[in-house]
Motif scaffolding. Structure first.
Motif, short mmCIF file in Angstrom:
data_model
loop_
_atom_site.label_atom_id
_atom_site.label_comp_id
_atom_site.label_asym_id
_atom_site.label_seq_id
_atom_site.Cartn_x
_atom_site.Cartn_y
_atom_site.Cartn_z
N TYR A 27 0.18 -4.30 -6.43
CA TYR A 27 1.07 -3.21 -6.00
C TYR A 27 1.12 -2.09 -7.05
O TYR A 27 1.10 -0.92 -6.71
N THR A 48 5.69 5.77 -13.86
CA THR A 48 5.21 5.44 -12.52
C THR A 48 5.52 3.99 -12.16
O THR A 48 5.97 3.70 -11.05
N LYS A 52 7.92 2.67 -9.10
CA LYS A 52 7.40 1.77 -8.07
C LYS A 52 8.18 0.45 -8.02
O LYS A 52 8.46 -0.07 -6.95
N GLU A 89 3.87 -2.28 -0.11
CA GLU A 89 4.02 -0.83 -0.01
C GLU A 89 4.99 -0.46 1.10
O GLU A 89 5.81 0.46 0.94
#
Length: 111
Positions: A27, A48, A52, A89
């Protein structure tokens, strides 16, 4: 908060979400060994990754970084023989939408 404490929070979120290090690595777009190092506090998270991870687990950056202990998981039901990257996701996208709705409700006083 120290890097190792952030790593402990990530590991806790990951294990409670029944996600393997390999799945989290996929992921995040990194190698599984990096996830191990992140959870052990021997490597630092980048912006980032933090974004996430927060989206995937439905937590705030403040919670992940140890600035707050307030975390109410966004519950979802997921049944599968194996969670794929596309599933993670999708979960992250739904959590991001849900967190944005919660934020907007707090702004308007509708919570």
């Amino acid at each position: 908060m120290q890097t190792d404490e952030i790593g402990k929070r990530v590991k806790k979120l990951r294990t409670e979400g029944k996600i393997t290090q390999e799945q989290l690595a996929q992921y995040l777009g990194v190698d599984q060994s990096l996830v191990t190092k992140l959870e052990n506090g021997t490597r630092n998270f980048n912006v980032t990754m933090i974004d996430k991870i927060c989206n995937l687990f439905g937590c705030s950056e403040e919670y992940l970084l140890g600035e707050s202990d307030s975390y109410i998981p966004l519950l979802f039901s997921f049944r599968s023989n194996g969670i794929e990257l596309e599933d993670l996701e999708g979960i992250a996208t739904m959590n991001k939408i849900a967190m944005n709705i919660q934020y907007m409700n707090r702004l308007t006083g509708d919570d």
